[in-house]
Design a protein around this motif. Structure first.
Motif, PDB file in Angstrom:
ATOM      1  N   GLN A 242       0.822  -1.219   0.000  1.00 48.91           N
ATOM      2  CA  GLN A 242       0.000   0.000   0.000  1.00 48.91           C
ATOM      3  C   GLN A 242       0.852   1.264   0.000  1.00 48.91           C
ATOM      4  O   GLN A 242       0.323   2.376  -0.151  1.00 48.91           O
ATOM      5  N   GLU A 244       3.360   4.104  -1.251  1.00 50.72           N
ATOM      6  CA  GLU A 244       3.898   4.773  -2.429  1.00 50.72           C
ATOM      7  C   GLU A 244       5.422   4.831  -2.308  1.00 50.72           C
ATOM      8  O   GLU A 244       5.985   4.592  -1.224  1.00 50.72           O
ATOM      9  N   ASP A 262      -3.199  16.637  -0.621  1.00 54.69           N
ATOM     10  CA  ASP A 262      -2.427  15.428  -0.919  1.00 54.69           C
ATOM     11  C   ASP A 262      -3.254  14.371  -1.651  1.00 54.69           C
ATOM     12  O   ASP A 262      -2.705  13.361  -2.094  1.00 54.69           O
ATOM     13  N   GLU A 263      -4.545  14.586  -1.762  1.00 53.86           N
ATOM     14  CA  GLU A 263      -5.383  13.603  -2.448  1.00 53.86           C
ATOM     15  C   GLU A 263      -4.985  13.486  -3.912  1.00 53.86           C
ATOM     16  O   GLU A 263      -4.397  14.400  -4.500  1.00 53.86           O
ATOM     17  N   ILE A 264      -5.337  12.367  -4.530  1.00 53.61           N
ATOM     18  CA  ILE A 264      -5.003  12.098  -5.923  1.00 53.61           C
ATOM     19  C   ILE A 264      -6.187  12.469  -6.814  1.00 53.61           C
ATOM     20  O   ILE A 264      -7.332  12.140  -6.491  1.00 53.61           O
ATOM     21  N   GLN A 274      -7.096   5.985  -3.628  1.00 52.63           N
ATOM     22  CA  GLN A 274      -6.803   7.269  -2.996  1.00 52.63           C
ATOM     23  C   GLN A 274      -5.720   7.138  -1.925  1.00 52.63           C
ATOM     24  O   GLN A 274      -5.509   6.070  -1.349  1.00 52.63           O
ATOM     25  N   ARG A 275      -5.027   8.236  -1.658  1.00 49.21           N
ATOM     26  CA  ARG A 275      -4.096   8.292  -0.522  1.00 49.21           C
ATOM     27  C   ARG A 275      -4.916   8.466   0.752  1.00 49.21           C
ATOM     28  O   ARG A 275      -5.707   9.402   0.863  1.00 49.21           O
ATOM     29  N   THR A 278      -0.804  10.527   5.084  1.00 50.00           N
ATOM     30  CA  THR A 278       0.455  11.198   4.772  1.00 50.00           C
ATOM     31  C   THR A 278       1.356  11.098   5.993  1.00 50.00           C
ATOM     32  O   THR A 278       0.957  11.487   7.099  1.00 50.00           O
ATOM     33  N   TRP A 350       3.407   8.240   1.357  1.00 47.92           N
ATOM     34  CA  TRP A 350       1.952   8.245   1.237  1.00 47.92           C
ATOM     35  C   TRP A 350       1.434   6.812   1.247  1.00 47.92           C
ATOM     36  O   TRP A 350       2.037   5.920   0.635  1.00 47.92           O
ATOM     37  N   ILE A 351       0.321   6.625   1.924  1.00 45.59           N
ATOM     38  CA  ILE A 351      -0.296   5.303   2.055  1.00 45.59           C
ATOM     39  C   ILE A 351      -1.579   5.272   1.231  1.00 45.59           C
ATOM     40  O   ILE A 351      -2.409   6.192   1.329  1.00 45.59           O
ATOM     41  N   HIS A 352      -1.755   4.225   0.443  1.00 47.26           N
ATOM     42  CA  HIS A 352      -2.915   4.097  -0.438  1.00 47.26           C
ATOM     43  C   HIS A 352      -3.959   3.136   0.128  1.00 47.26           C
ATOM     44  O   HIS A 352      -3.679   2.343   1.031  1.00 47.26           O
ATOM     45  N   TYR A 356      -0.407  -0.692  -4.487  1.00 46.70           N
ATOM     46  CA  TYR A 356       0.154   0.359  -5.329  1.00 46.70           C
ATOM     47  C   TYR A 356       1.360  -0.194  -6.092  1.00 46.70           C
ATOM     48  O   TYR A 356       2.202  -0.900  -5.520  1.00 46.70           O
TER      49      TYR A 356
END
Length: 384
Positions: A242, A244, A262-264, A274-275, A278, A350-352, A356
């Motif tokens: 997960q 990045e 910070d969103e995608i 989505q992230r 953070t 960043w964590i998804h 990822y």
């Protein structure tokens, strides 16, 4: 009046008629309120009735040259009146130039924004309540006051977690990295290191309006086992895949990252979704007044006197959540990196929502970090 004076007055009157026409075509096309160019009070500078009456009484006493003086005054007044009043700046098409408020609108009225109380001391029960709709922490890692529970045979300073804003939740963790771990991470920027990081000028997403002037190194997962191990220990059930690409970011004097989310963007959600978190680790301390803080525009400090700002302190981490656990973006986390006066360096992750796939550096993979991660988790006293 001689012919020369008549011509001067005639030219002046034609000029006044030309400049008194209102600007209307652009208004109807753009719905922008543009005031007509003209005078602010009429010919002669807007004198009051009393002065106008006095002027009439002295009319007969005027000398022959006074008409030319009046013309000079009128020209001066015309030049002042021709200057348009201050209003919204327009582009070459006559449309208003977007402002910061257009790109980053304020939260709607009634949006939940809850600072911590004055003289607040962190309680993990409060942290659990604040984190209810977000990715979960491993709450067993900390005691009720937020101090890390570490095995007695492990010699290091425990992490100290603090809740610095309740809704949206913002967390700070002291002693996330030791000074030695900070220096080891900074060394990833050295060009002669084996399997070195990819150095690029920091970017934002395409069409983003933010200003970012820092330098970023994208790191191989296997080179940063400490960051991976501590992130996985902090966030309950976090899968390595997960994460990045780990980054090292440097802000030299005068550099910054202006307001941003910070969103995608929606078109780029295919890779990992989505992230949802953070994680920043400050690798150097920047004293008060030396810039480099992380500022949240819509969040306030405990005394409600200023925007919430997290100052860079060696080894401390900042954890916040660009979206909820279900991937819904949380625009309350709009933030910026202040202009740095002293050099600022951070580790960034960043964590998804889900798996990822890394793109850089070439050959980077989660699987390649498995052995180094397992060894580091054992060294730190983390058990699965």
């Amino acid at each position: 009046m001689d012919r020369k004076q008549c011509c001067s007055v005639g030219i002046l009157l034609l000029g006044l008629l030309a400049f008194s026409s209102p600007v209307t075509a652009r208004i109807s096309a753009t719905s922008v309120s543009v005031k007509p160019l003209g005078f602010a009070g009429g010919f002669g500078g807007g004198f009051g009735a009393k002065k106008a009456s006095a002027a009439k009484k002295s009319k007969k006493k005027r000398k022959k040259g006074s008409l030319l003086a009046d013309v000079a005054v009128a020209k001066k007044s015309s030049a002042q009146a021709d200057k348009p009043e201050e209003g919204p700046k327009l582009d070459r098409f006559g449309l208003p130039i977007p402002t910061e408020d257009d790109y980053f609108p304020s939260p709607p009225e009634g949006t939940e924004l809850i600072p911590i109380p004055m003289d607040y001391s962190t309680k993990m029960t409060d942290v659990k309540a604040a984190m209810e709709k977000h990715i979960q922490l491993d709450f067993d890692l900390f005691d009720e006051e937020g101090i890390e529970n570490i095995p007695v045979d492990i010699s290091r300073d425990p992490m100290n977690l603090s809740l610095v804003h309740k809704s949206p939740p913002v967390l700070c963790i002291e002693n996330f990295f030791s000074p030695e771990e900070c220096e080891n991470y900074i060394s990833l920027s050295e060009p002669d290191s084996n399997m070195g990081a990819l150095e690029v000028q920091s970017k934002t997403f395409a069409l983003a309006t933010s200003t970012r002037t820092s330098t970023t190194w994208f790191c191989h997962y296997e080179r940063v086992p400490t960051l991976l191990a501590k992130a996985r220990r902090l966030l309950k059930g976090l899968d390595l895949e997960q994460m990045e690409e780990p980054q090292l970011v440097r802000y030299r004097t005068g550099e910054q990252f202006s307001w941003h989310y910070d969103e995608i963007p929606a078109p780029q959600l295919e890779n990992g979704g989505q992230r949802i978190a953070t994680l920043l680790v400050y690798l150097r301390t920047l004293d008060e007044g030396r810039g480099g803080g992380t500022v949240f525009r819509d969040l306030l400090t405990a005394d409600r006197s200023s925007k919430l700002t997290v100052r860079p302190v060696l080894g401390s981490a900042l954890l916040f959540f660009p979206s909820f656990a279900d991937g819904t973006p949380d625009d309350r986390t709009l933030h910026k990196g202040e202009v740095a006066i002293d050099e600022k360096m951070i580790a960034q992750m960043w964590i998804h929502e889900r798996k990822y796939s890394p793109a850089v550096p070439e050959g980077n993979s989660h699987a390649a970090a498995a052995d180094a991660l397992k060894a580091k988790e054992g060294e730190l006293g983390y058990s699965n």
